[in-house]
Scaffold this motif. Sequence first.
Motif, short mmCIF file in Angstrom:
data_model
loop_
_atom_site.label_atom_id
_atom_site.label_comp_id
_atom_site.label_asym_id
_atom_site.label_seq_id
_atom_site.Cartn_x
_atom_site.Cartn_y
_atom_site.Cartn_z
N GLY A 117 -4.02 -10.76 0.57
CA GLY A 117 -2.91 -9.83 0.76
C GLY A 117 -2.03 -10.15 1.95
O GLY A 117 -0.99 -9.52 2.14
N SER A 118 -2.41 -11.14 2.76
CA SER A 118 -1.56 -11.53 3.89
C SER A 118 -0.35 -12.31 3.38
O SER A 118 -0.34 -12.80 2.25
CB SER A 118 -2.36 -12.37 4.90
OG SER A 118 -2.80 -13.57 4.30
N LEU A 154 7.01 1.13 0.97
CA LEU A 154 7.65 -0.09 1.45
C LEU A 154 9.04 0.22 1.98
O LEU A 154 9.43 -0.23 3.06
CB LEU A 154 7.73 -1.14 0.34
CG LEU A 154 8.52 -2.40 0.65
CD1 LEU A 154 7.93 -3.16 1.84
CD2 LEU A 154 8.60 -3.31 -0.57
N MET A 155 9.81 1.01 1.23
CA MET A 155 11.15 1.38 1.67
C MET A 155 11.10 2.15 2.99
O MET A 155 11.91 1.91 3.88
CB MET A 155 11.85 2.20 0.59
CG MET A 155 11.99 1.48 -0.72
SD MET A 155 13.57 0.73 -1.01
CE MET A 155 14.67 2.08 -0.92
N ALA A 156 10.14 3.07 3.12
CA ALA A 156 10.00 3.83 4.36
C ALA A 156 9.67 2.90 5.53
O ALA A 156 10.22 3.04 6.63
CB ALA A 156 8.92 4.90 4.20
N PHE A 157 8.77 1.94 5.29
CA PHE A 157 8.42 0.97 6.33
C PHE A 157 9.66 0.19 6.77
O PHE A 157 9.91 0.01 7.96
CB PHE A 157 7.33 0.01 5.83
CG PHE A 157 7.16 -1.21 6.70
CD1 PHE A 157 6.46 -1.11 7.90
CD2 PHE A 157 7.69 -2.43 6.33
CE1 PHE A 157 6.31 -2.23 8.71
CE2 PHE A 157 7.54 -3.54 7.13
CZ PHE A 157 6.84 -3.44 8.32
N LYS A 193 -0.89 -6.02 5.39
CA LYS A 193 -1.26 -6.78 4.20
C LYS A 193 -0.93 -5.98 2.94
O LYS A 193 -0.98 -4.76 2.94
CB LYS A 193 -2.76 -7.08 4.20
CG LYS A 193 -3.18 -8.14 5.18
CD LYS A 193 -4.66 -8.42 5.02
CE LYS A 193 -5.10 -9.53 5.95
NZ LYS A 193 -6.52 -9.87 5.75
N LEU A 194 -0.58 -6.72 1.90
CA LEU A 194 -0.34 -6.11 0.60
C LEU A 194 -1.65 -6.10 -0.19
O LEU A 194 -2.60 -6.82 0.14
CB LEU A 194 0.70 -6.90 -0.18
CG LEU A 194 2.07 -7.09 0.47
CD1 LEU A 194 2.99 -7.85 -0.46
CD2 LEU A 194 2.68 -5.78 0.87
N PRO A 223 0.83 -1.21 0.00
CA PRO A 223 0.00 0.00 0.00
C PRO A 223 0.87 1.26 0.00
O PRO A 223 1.75 1.41 0.85
CB PRO A 223 -0.80 -0.12 1.30
CG PRO A 223 -0.83 -1.58 1.58
CD PRO A 223 0.50 -2.12 1.09
N GLY A 224 0.68 2.12 -0.97
CA GLY A 224 1.50 3.32 -1.10
C GLY A 224 2.68 3.15 -2.03
O GLY A 224 3.41 4.09 -2.29
#
Length: 167
Positions: free
Chosen positions: A84-85, A51-54, A136-137, A45-46
Amino acid sequence: MKKLLLLLLLATLSLGMQAQEADDHIYGKGVNLEEMKNIEMPKYPGGLDALMAFLRKTVKYPSEAEKWKAEGRVIMSFVVEKDGSLSDIIASDCKLTSINQGKLDKLTLNEQQVIKERIPKLFAKEGYRVLRIMQKLEPGYLKDEATGTKSPVRVKYNLPITFRIPK
């Protein structure tokens, strides 16, 4: 604690497909590129920046690896389920790419070997921890060209995570 500089080589995908029961296909296994062209890949999401920030925020550099100024890479493999899990999370590869050799040389050869085996496992353990808490994705979809519809499918992903100490 030193700030972690995490480099993420773009999330890579093992292309292809392995035949299983129709409802349990895992797209991304094997090498059938023809069928893969109809797959809409799962997304964080985003997007990639999110993802990199997470990962930058969540990954903690293992203290023992930091002590030895060790760097490395772990490839985390997992399946993105239809909802998405994430499931089937494993470290498919983990490598030590550098370590403070001067400090290591003060140990016996046996002690050096123990350190060189333990640190990649710490990278793998941290990769596993992070993926277990990741949200989840957006699931992957199989597009039916004939009807124009799409249905969620399971997709296998490989996510490389590089551990580097800032210079």
